[in-house]
Design an enzyme around this catalytic site. Structure first.
Site, PDB file in Angstrom:
ATOM      1  N   SER A 108       0.817  -1.208   0.000  1.00 46.47           N
ATOM      2  CA  SER A 108       0.000   0.000   0.000  1.00 46.47           C
ATOM      3  C   SER A 108       0.854   1.264   0.000  1.00 46.47           C
ATOM      4  O   SER A 108       1.649   1.483  -0.909  1.00 46.47           O
ATOM      5  CB  SER A 108      -0.949  -0.041   1.204  1.00 46.47           C
ATOM      6  OG  SER A 108      -1.899   0.979   1.145  1.00 46.47           O
ATOM      7  N   ASP A 245      -2.649   6.178  -3.503  1.00 49.52           N
ATOM      8  CA  ASP A 245      -1.471   5.628  -2.827  1.00 49.52           C
ATOM      9  C   ASP A 245      -0.911   4.495  -3.688  1.00 49.52           C
ATOM     10  O   ASP A 245      -1.353   4.291  -4.827  1.00 49.52           O
ATOM     11  CB  ASP A 245      -1.821   5.149  -1.413  1.00 49.52           C
ATOM     12  CG  ASP A 245      -2.878   4.054  -1.404  1.00 49.52           C
ATOM     13  OD1 ASP A 245      -3.632   3.946  -2.388  1.00 49.52           O
ATOM     14  OD2 ASP A 245      -2.949   3.299  -0.419  1.00 49.52           O
ATOM     15  N   ASP A 247      -1.095   1.252  -3.909  1.00 46.21           N
ATOM     16  CA  ASP A 247      -1.937   0.211  -4.500  1.00 46.21           C
ATOM     17  C   ASP A 247      -3.293   0.744  -4.907  1.00 46.21           C
ATOM     18  O   ASP A 247      -4.185  -0.025  -5.285  1.00 46.21           O
ATOM     19  CB  ASP A 247      -2.091  -0.983  -3.552  1.00 46.21           C
ATOM     20  CG  ASP A 247      -2.917  -0.666  -2.324  1.00 46.21           C
ATOM     21  OD1 ASP A 247      -3.010   0.515  -1.947  1.00 46.21           O
ATOM     22  OD2 ASP A 247      -3.466  -1.616  -1.720  1.00 46.21           O
ATOM     23  N   ASP A 249      -5.919   2.001  -3.419  1.00 44.41           N
ATOM     24  CA  ASP A 249      -7.177   1.719  -2.745  1.00 44.41           C
ATOM     25  C   ASP A 249      -7.666   2.930  -1.951  1.00 44.41           C
ATOM     26  O   ASP A 249      -8.670   2.857  -1.256  1.00 44.41           O
ATOM     27  CB  ASP A 249      -7.086   0.485  -1.840  1.00 44.41           C
ATOM     28  CG  ASP A 249      -6.130   0.652  -0.663  1.00 44.41           C
ATOM     29  OD1 ASP A 249      -5.401   1.672  -0.620  1.00 44.41           O
ATOM     30  OD2 ASP A 249      -6.100  -0.240   0.199  1.00 44.41           O
TER      31      ASP A 249
END
Length: 447
Positions: A108, A245, A247, A249
């Site tokens: 992440s 960010d 990843d 999400d």
């Protein structure tokens, strides 16, 4: 300590998080998630189980995804390798192709040397704690060892990105024509798919942070570093900036003047818009205890109820599932729109935020004015036991602070789940008051 944290298994790649651990974890996942009525029915018809595997662009994701795929295939699971895609894309694809489960390799918003393994169950939902414990226990047990034609195959999921993009575009209530959007992709998983999707939605797009080399993810760009996005929006005269960010999400935004619009403000905008269209189930928004007091005040004024959960998007999703609610999220930008996603989706959030700007013909600053943000001060008191958060002396100090603030502020003490630390958060009508009370409470916690 448990192998699983609040969002999968995470750590320094080739430190605690080795290829051997990834392979064993994948084998144990095949054992645990390969059980159940649907899995048995598939085996009865001679079909192998199927898993979707994706990753963000960290260089360590290459060997970790290879290890995960080897563990799954050696357990008789067919693998659809989706390559580099956002976490919410992996969750969507699991449901879209009716796979039995899926794995996302990502840490992440963490720096590049870290990585993580997130496991999703059928339907693209995160695993309950009990299932994670079963997988961890299964790592020391017998593995599935099929031979011959019963071993799994690893194939390229060739249309994975197209499926995800079409899904996002189909969700939009309005095209983005007339908007100039600056996207910050954090040199992460959104670098390819986000600019394509926003352009296909009709926006004029300027992109920064979209040149991943495997080592620069989240490095000075993305939702945890908004300075460059703010500057670029002002420089090019754009209407809005959207930050992901690593990843993708989560989503934070910047208005035309470079001012930050956080997850609480985005939730307020979307909640009102969805309520007006009759799409906000039971006129309820789900948020965490860290959401700003201004969000609660704004929603109350709009006749929208706010359900509150512990910190973490998994707890938001649990409450949303229980109540069949349609919108929830966190101040950090993890927003869940349950009609379209089973997890936080930064692209989905950004697209719908921009769609409201285009539909209502209003600037982001105008839309965000639905909520007044109360100054919020957070002090991390390190080196103290979690029990200090409920100590009688601390409780008395908190009660005194709450009396002083009255209805114009709020106090929250929250012990860390991973460190010897208590977080002291104070909101007040002005930052001076919030800082003074937060520091006073922090001193009591230390004492």
């Amino acid at each position: 300590m448990s192998l699983f944290g609040t969002d999968g298994v995470r750590g320094l790649a080739n430190g605690p998080l080795t290829a051997e651990l990834a392979l064993t974890l994948a084998q144990a996942t095949a054992v645990v998630l390969g059980q159940g009525r649907i899995a048995e029915a598939r085996r009865a018809t001679g079909r192998r189980l199927t898993a979707v595997v994706a990753r963000d662009p960290r260089v360590s994701g290459q060997f970790l995804s290879a290890a995960v795929e080897a563990g799954l295939a050696s357990s008789g699971v067919d693998v659809l390798d989706a390559g580099t895609l956002p976490t919410p894309a992996a969750a969507f694809l699991i449901s879209d192709v009716d796979a039995d489960f899926g794995v996302m390799i990502s840490a992440s918003h963490n720096p590049a040397p870290d990585n993580g393994i997130k496991i999703f169950a059928r339907g693209g939902v995160k695993l309950p704690d009990a299932v994670e414990r079963r997988i961890e226990d299964a790592m020391a047990g017998e593995k599935l060892r099929p031979t011959g034609g019963d071993v799994g195959r690893v194939v390229r999921f060739s249309d994975a990105e197209d499926r995800y993009v079409l899904h996002l575009l189909a969700s939009l209530p309005h095209r983005l024509h007339g908007l100039h959007v600056v996207l910050d992709c954090a040199h992460g998983a959104a670098s390819g798919v986000s600019p394509e999707t926003f352009r296909n939605a009709g926006a004029k797009v300027t992109v920064i942070g979209n040149d991943p080399d495997g080592l620069n993810i989240n490095d000075g760009y993305g939702s945890t570093h908004l300075e460059k996005l703010s500057a670029e929006v002002v420089r090019v005269g754009a209407d809005v900036g959207i930050a992901h960010d690593g990843d993708a999400d989560r989503c934070l935004a910047v208005d035309a003047e470079g001012r930050i619009i956080d997850g609480d403000q985005i939730m307020a905008i979307l909640a009102v818009a969805m309520r007006d269209r009759g799409q906000l189930h039971r006129d309820t928004l789900v948020a965490t205890v860290m959401s700003n007091l201004g969000l609660h005040r704004a929603m109350h004024a709009q006749g929208i109820h706010v359900e509150t959960t512990a910190v973490g998007d998994r707890y938001v999703l649990e409450r949303m599932t229980e109540g069949r609610y349609s919108l929830g999220g966190e101040q950090s930008g993890h927003l869940i729109m349950s009609a379209f996603a089973t997890t936080g989706d930064g692209l989905l959030t950004g697209l719908h935020l921009c769609a409201e700007m285009a539909r209502q013909r209003k600037s982001l600053a105008e839309l965000a004015s639905v909520m007044t943000v109360f100054p919020q001060v957070l002090v991390n008191v390190r080196g103290v036991e979690r029990s200090r958060a409920t100590d009688p002396d601390v409780a008395a100090a908190v009660a005194e602070a709450e009396r002083e603030l009255g209805e114009s502020g709020r106090v929250l003490l929250r012990p860390s789940g991973t460190e010897l630390m208590v977080r002291v958060m104070v909101e007040a009508a002005d930052e001076t008051t919030a800082t003074r009370i937060a520091e006073r409470l922090a001193a009591v916690v230390r004492g």
